[in-house]
Design an enzyme around this catalytic site. Structure first.
Site, PDB file in Angstrom:
ATOM      1  N   GLU A 155     -18.573  10.989   0.421  1.00  7.83           N
ATOM      2  CA  GLU A 155     -18.341  10.912  -1.031  1.00  7.83           C
ATOM      3  C   GLU A 155     -19.295   9.918  -1.694  1.00  7.83           C
ATOM      4  O   GLU A 155     -19.832  10.187  -2.769  1.00  7.83           O
ATOM      5  CB  GLU A 155     -16.868  10.570  -1.300  1.00  7.83           C
ATOM      6  CG  GLU A 155     -15.980  11.747  -0.896  1.00  7.83           C
ATOM      7  CD  GLU A 155     -14.475  11.543  -1.082  1.00  7.83           C
ATOM      8  OE1 GLU A 155     -13.755  12.533  -1.013  1.00  7.83           O
ATOM      9  OE2 GLU A 155     -14.028  10.401  -1.270  1.00  7.83           O
ATOM     10  N   GLY A 206       0.849  -1.194   0.000  1.00  8.37           N
ATOM     11  CA  GLY A 206       0.000   0.000   0.000  1.00  8.37           C
ATOM     12  C   GLY A 206       0.884   1.244   0.000  1.00  8.37           C
ATOM     13  O   GLY A 206       2.077   1.181  -0.305  1.00  8.37           O
ATOM     14  N   PHE A 207       0.316   2.379   0.362  1.00  3.03           N
ATOM     15  CA  PHE A 207       1.077   3.631   0.373  1.00  3.03           C
ATOM     16  C   PHE A 207       2.318   3.515   1.258  1.00  3.03           C
ATOM     17  O   PHE A 207       3.389   4.012   0.919  1.00  3.03           O
ATOM     18  CB  PHE A 207       0.210   4.780   0.899  1.00  3.03           C
ATOM     19  CG  PHE A 207      -0.823   5.243  -0.079  1.00  3.03           C
ATOM     20  CD1 PHE A 207      -0.480   6.050  -1.144  1.00  3.03           C
ATOM     21  CD2 PHE A 207      -2.151   4.872   0.062  1.00  3.03           C
ATOM     22  CE1 PHE A 207      -1.429   6.489  -2.057  1.00  3.03           C
ATOM     23  CE2 PHE A 207      -3.111   5.305  -0.839  1.00  3.03           C
ATOM     24  CZ  PHE A 207      -2.748   6.118  -1.899  1.00  3.03           C
ATOM     25  N   VAL A 213       0.425 -13.386   3.805  1.00  2.89           N
ATOM     26  CA  VAL A 213       1.177 -13.774   5.006  1.00  2.89           C
ATOM     27  C   VAL A 213       0.184 -14.153   6.096  1.00  2.89           C
ATOM     28  O   VAL A 213      -0.742 -13.402   6.409  1.00  2.89           O
ATOM     29  CB  VAL A 213       2.097 -12.625   5.480  1.00  2.89           C
ATOM     30  CG1 VAL A 213       2.833 -13.028   6.750  1.00  2.89           C
ATOM     31  CG2 VAL A 213       3.076 -12.264   4.375  1.00  2.89           C
ATOM     32  N   ALA A 260      -3.686   8.548   3.661  1.00  2.00           N
ATOM     33  CA  ALA A 260      -2.562   8.247   2.781  1.00  2.00           C
ATOM     34  C   ALA A 260      -1.280   8.960   3.244  1.00  2.00           C
ATOM     35  O   ALA A 260      -0.200   8.359   3.244  1.00  2.00           O
ATOM     36  CB  ALA A 260      -2.912   8.652   1.362  1.00  2.00           C
ATOM     37  N   GLN A 261      -1.384  10.216   3.669  1.00  2.00           N
ATOM     38  CA  GLN A 261      -0.190  10.962   4.060  1.00  2.00           C
ATOM     39  C   GLN A 261       0.539  10.320   5.242  1.00  2.00           C
ATOM     40  O   GLN A 261       1.772  10.274   5.276  1.00  2.00           O
ATOM     41  CB  GLN A 261      -0.551  12.420   4.404  1.00  2.00           C
ATOM     42  CG  GLN A 261      -0.488  13.353   3.211  1.00  2.00           C
ATOM     43  CD  GLN A 261       0.854  13.265   2.474  1.00  2.00           C
ATOM     44  OE1 GLN A 261       1.923  13.210   3.074  1.00  2.00           O
ATOM     45  NE2 GLN A 261       0.803  13.220   1.154  1.00  2.00           N
TER      46      GLN A 261
HETATM   47  C1  LIG Z   1     -12.725   4.072   0.417  1.00  2.00           C
HETATM   48  C2  LIG Z   1     -11.494   4.772   0.973  1.00  2.00           C
HETATM   49  C3  LIG Z   1     -11.306   6.112   0.714  1.00  2.00           C
HETATM   50  C4  LIG Z   1     -10.176   6.768   1.201  1.00  2.00           C
HETATM   51  N1  LIG Z   1     -10.001   8.105   0.913  1.00  2.00           N
HETATM   52  C5  LIG Z   1      -8.892   8.733   1.346  1.00  2.00           C
HETATM   53  C6  LIG Z   1      -8.638  10.078   0.995  1.00  2.00           C
HETATM   54  O1  LIG Z   1      -9.440  10.711   0.290  1.00  2.00           O
HETATM   55  N2  LIG Z   1      -7.494  10.678   1.451  1.00  2.00           N
HETATM   56  C7  LIG Z   1      -6.597   9.987   2.220  1.00  2.00           C
HETATM   57  O2  LIG Z   1      -5.567  10.551   2.591  1.00  2.00           O
HETATM   58  N3  LIG Z   1      -6.821   8.717   2.594  1.00  2.00           N
HETATM   59  C8  LIG Z   1      -7.940   8.076   2.178  1.00  2.00           C
HETATM   60  N4  LIG Z   1      -8.151   6.765   2.521  1.00  2.00           N
HETATM   61  C9  LIG Z   1      -7.216   6.115   3.453  1.00  2.00           C
HETATM   62  C10 LIG Z   1      -5.958   5.659   2.747  1.00  2.00           C
HETATM   63  O3  LIG Z   1      -6.271   4.978   1.561  1.00  2.00           O
HETATM   64  C11 LIG Z   1      -5.189   4.758   3.712  1.00  2.00           C
HETATM   65  O4  LIG Z   1      -4.845   5.538   4.828  1.00  2.00           O
HETATM   66  C12 LIG Z   1      -3.927   4.188   3.086  1.00  2.00           C
HETATM   67  O5  LIG Z   1      -4.244   3.386   1.974  1.00  2.00           O
HETATM   68  C13 LIG Z   1      -3.145   3.381   4.100  1.00  2.00           C
HETATM   69  O6  LIG Z   1      -2.010   2.867   3.468  1.00  2.00           O
HETATM   70  P1  LIG Z   1      -1.338   1.508   4.025  1.00  2.00           P
HETATM   71  O7  LIG Z   1      -0.132   1.299   3.184  1.00  2.00           O
HETATM   72  O8  LIG Z   1      -1.193   1.594   5.492  1.00  2.00           O
HETATM   73  O9  LIG Z   1      -2.409   0.378   3.741  1.00  2.00           O
HETATM   74  P2  LIG Z   1      -3.118  -0.082   2.398  1.00  2.00           P
HETATM   75  O10 LIG Z   1      -3.070   0.965   1.366  1.00  2.00           O
HETATM   76  O11 LIG Z   1      -4.457  -0.596   2.826  1.00  2.00           O
HETATM   77  O12 LIG Z   1      -2.225  -1.307   1.900  1.00  2.00           O
HETATM   78  C14 LIG Z   1      -2.117  -2.508   2.616  1.00  2.00           C
HETATM   79  C15 LIG Z   1      -1.644  -3.594   1.674  1.00  2.00           C
HETATM   80  O13 LIG Z   1      -1.366  -4.757   2.446  1.00  2.00           O
HETATM   81  C16 LIG Z   1      -1.838  -5.900   1.759  1.00  2.00           C
HETATM   82  N5  LIG Z   1      -2.071  -6.942   2.769  1.00  2.00           N
HETATM   83  C17 LIG Z   1      -2.901  -6.884   3.840  1.00  2.00           C
HETATM   84  N6  LIG Z   1      -2.803  -8.007   4.570  1.00  2.00           N
HETATM   85  C18 LIG Z   1      -1.898  -8.796   3.950  1.00  2.00           C
HETATM   86  C19 LIG Z   1      -1.374 -10.089   4.235  1.00  2.00           C
HETATM   87  N7  LIG Z   1      -1.742 -10.789   5.311  1.00  2.00           N
HETATM   88  N8  LIG Z   1      -0.476 -10.611   3.371  1.00  2.00           N
HETATM   89  C20 LIG Z   1      -0.070  -9.923   2.262  1.00  2.00           C
HETATM   90  N9  LIG Z   1      -0.539  -8.696   1.968  1.00  2.00           N
HETATM   91  C21 LIG Z   1      -1.434  -8.135   2.803  1.00  2.00           C
HETATM   92  C22 LIG Z   1      -3.078  -5.423   1.042  1.00  2.00           C
HETATM   93  O14 LIG Z   1      -3.369  -6.252  -0.078  1.00  2.00           O
HETATM   94  C23 LIG Z   1      -2.678  -4.004   0.644  1.00  2.00           C
HETATM   95  O15 LIG Z   1      -2.109  -3.968  -0.648  1.00  2.00           O
HETATM   96  C24 LIG Z   1      -9.259   6.072   2.022  1.00  2.00           C
HETATM   97  C25 LIG Z   1      -9.456   4.708   2.297  1.00  2.00           C
HETATM   98  C26 LIG Z   1     -10.577   4.063   1.775  1.00  2.00           C
HETATM   99  C27 LIG Z   1     -10.790   2.599   2.063  1.00  2.00           C
END
Ligand SMILES: Cc1cc2nc3c(=O)[nH]c(=O)nc-3n(C[C@H](O)[C@H](O)[C@H](O)COP(=O)(O)OP(=O)(O)OC[C@H]3O[C@@H](n4cnc5c(N)ncnc54)[C@H](O)[C@@H]3O)c2cc1C
Length: 433
Positions: free
Chosen positions: A175, A18-19, A84, A322-323
């Site tokens: 939204e 993810g991000f 995992v 995301a930030q």
């Molecule tokens: C509908 C929606 C709208 C959003 N709108 C906004 C917005 O407008 N502005 C903003 O700033 N934020 C927004 N967010 C929040 C933002 O998207 C998240 O804060 C951000 O994606 C978090 O990043 P991350 O890397 O922590 O997790 P994620 O982006 O969720 O990535 C996690 C990754 O881990 C993988 N994963 C999980 N478990 C396992 C496992 N056991 N084994 C292997 N892989 C695994 C998943 O497949 C995924 O690819 C929104 C979220 C959602 C759901």
């Protein structure tokens, strides 16, 4: 790079692309480490535009980007498609569906999933939206129900099929309900001449007294006014008690008969098993210290939505946006190199760049530092920021073209039922309804 560790450079295993995970891995380019990323999807998802996929406004593929493609030019990086299951800290390994994998440093970047607060009935009958598959499920489900509404002769059932309830008044709920109202106001009569605007109802249910509670009072008031103007009925300060696929009960005694409930009311950390219980805090997030190290472990870290860095300044941790994920990922790359080189680490500091949410065409709200504004300029800013943040030139172009077409035609082109959503099994089904 093999999944079996080779002797030589320290190996950093990142779970999640993810991000957070992507930004960490990018910052480790050209560093003397082996980086292995594992994700259960072979692509990175841009979650902020999921609701547009659900509403058929943009193509599903345009908000995903293959992880391998992101790192084509990074020699110290390898990727495996794998889920995992368990972390084995005593052996410095993880167990995935492709086997056991060794690490020197482990970074958990697995994000968050939908929180149904333990209510199995709500989990079964409502539609969550955390990934592309779920957004496509919503798209199919919504369109199938409109098709059913066209042919049913039962007025009560027709009303339920045309009643849409979004639970949760954060950015996603706002939204989504705005997009549903826009669809009713601009598309319904054109595509479904036998259904009329007045027949479709959109409700937004939020437990807090306001919508967009995490944003400024100006933003939340403007969002509420915008949604009301578009015809969304808002219930604030109430909670959903139950939903059985037909009747949604709210704790103020209201009962809404509906076949469409979209659940955007909560998130919780998603993670493999294996960490000791003491490291998990509220929202099922992993407690980390000021360098994102998991409490009680020396070489395990957590970043992004799955982590909780509780400080006096931020008692609830860094916002799940995301930030926060991007910044914790980038900062951890520096600290991992400090640790490997035996240098002192630098505590993480979150830089709040502001928040944006859109309500509909020409309407958005923005809090940028101390500035709060809404309307057309906020909408342009929202579009610019989202377009620039998408990965890949073709994705940016595809979304831009879809938005331009929507603006000019006041309609959307991606309303396809590619796979039916089976309302009994709650799964997609290629052949039956
Ligand atoms: C509908 C929606 C709208 C959003 N709108 C906004 C917005 O407008 N502005 C903003 O700033 N934020 C927004 N967010 C929040 C933002 O998207 C998240 O804060 C951000 O994606 C978090 O990043 P991350 O890397 O922590 O997790 P994620 O982006 O969720 O990535 C996690 C990754 O881990 C993988 N994963 C999980 N478990 C396992 C496992 N056991 N084994 C292997 N892989 C695994 C998943 O497949 C995924 O690819 C929104 C979220 C959602 C759901």
């Amino acid at each position: 790079m093999d999944i079996n560790k080779t002797a030589g450079m320290p190996r950093i295993v990142i779970i999640g692309g993810g991000f957070a995970g992507i930004n960490l891995a990018k910052k480790l380019k050209n560093k003397p480490v082996e980086v292995l990323m594992l994700d259960k999807h072979n692509y990175h998802t841009f979650q902020p535009l999921l609701y547009q996929v659900a509403m058929g406004a943009i193509e599903a593929d345009s908000i995903g980007f293959p992880v391998r493609r992101i790192f084509t030019n990074q020699k110290n990086f390898a990727f495996n498609l794998a889920e995992v299951k368990t972390i084995n800290p005593e052996k410095n390994t993880i167990t995935a569906d492709i086997g056991e994998i060794a690490y020197d440093y482990l970074v958990i970047a697995t994000g968050a999933n939908t929180n149904f607060f333990g209510n199995k009935e709500i989990e079964h009958y409502t539609m969550p939206m955390k990934n592309i598959s779920e957004a496509l499920n919503i798209r199919s489900f919504m369109l199938q129900n409109l098709e059913k509404a066209v042919v049913t002769t039962d007025q009560k059932e027709k009303d339920a099929l045309m009643t849409f309830v979004v639970v949760g008044g954060g950015p996603t709920g706002v939204e989504l309900s705005g997009a549903l109202a826009e669809m009713r106001n601009k598309v319904l009569c054109k595509d479904y001449p036998s259904l009329c605007e007045e027949d479709m109802r959109v409700y937004l249910v939020e437990g807090k007294p306001v919508v967009l509670g995490a944003m400024s009072a100006t933003a939340s008031a403007a969002a509420k006014a915008g949604l009301l103007k578009m015809g969304v009925t808002i219930y604030n300060g109430v909670h959903v008690q139950s939903y059985n696929g037909c009747e949604l009960k709210i704790d103020d005694g209201t009962v809404i008969e509906t076949r469409n409930v979209f659940w955007a009311a909560g998130v919780m950390g998603e993670m493999p098993e294996g960490l000791t219980n003491g490291t998990i805090t509220n929202g099922k997030r992993i407690l980390v210290d000021e360098i994102n190290r998991v409490q009680g472990y020396q070489n395990i870290f957590a970043i992004g939505d799955v982590s909780a860095m509780i400080t006096t300044e931020r008692p609830n941790g860094i916002p799940g946006m995301a930030q926060g994920a991007i910044q914790t990922g980038q900062h951890l790359a520096k600290n991992l190199m400090h640790i490997i080189n035996g240098e002192p680490t630098v505590p993480f500091k979150y830089w709040d760049k502001g928040s944006l949410a859109t309500i509909g065409q020409n309407k958005a709200v923005a809090d940028i530092w101390k500035l709060h504004f809404h309307g057309f300029f906020a909408w342009l800013l929202w579009m610019f920021v989202h377009l620039m943040s998408l990965m890949g030139f073709s994705n940016k172009l595809s979304v831009l073209v879809s938005w331009a077409s929507k603006y000019l035609t006041r309609n959307t082109d991606n309303r396809l039922i590619v796979r039916f959503f089976n309302t009994e099994t709650r799964m997609t089904d290629p052949v039956s309804k």
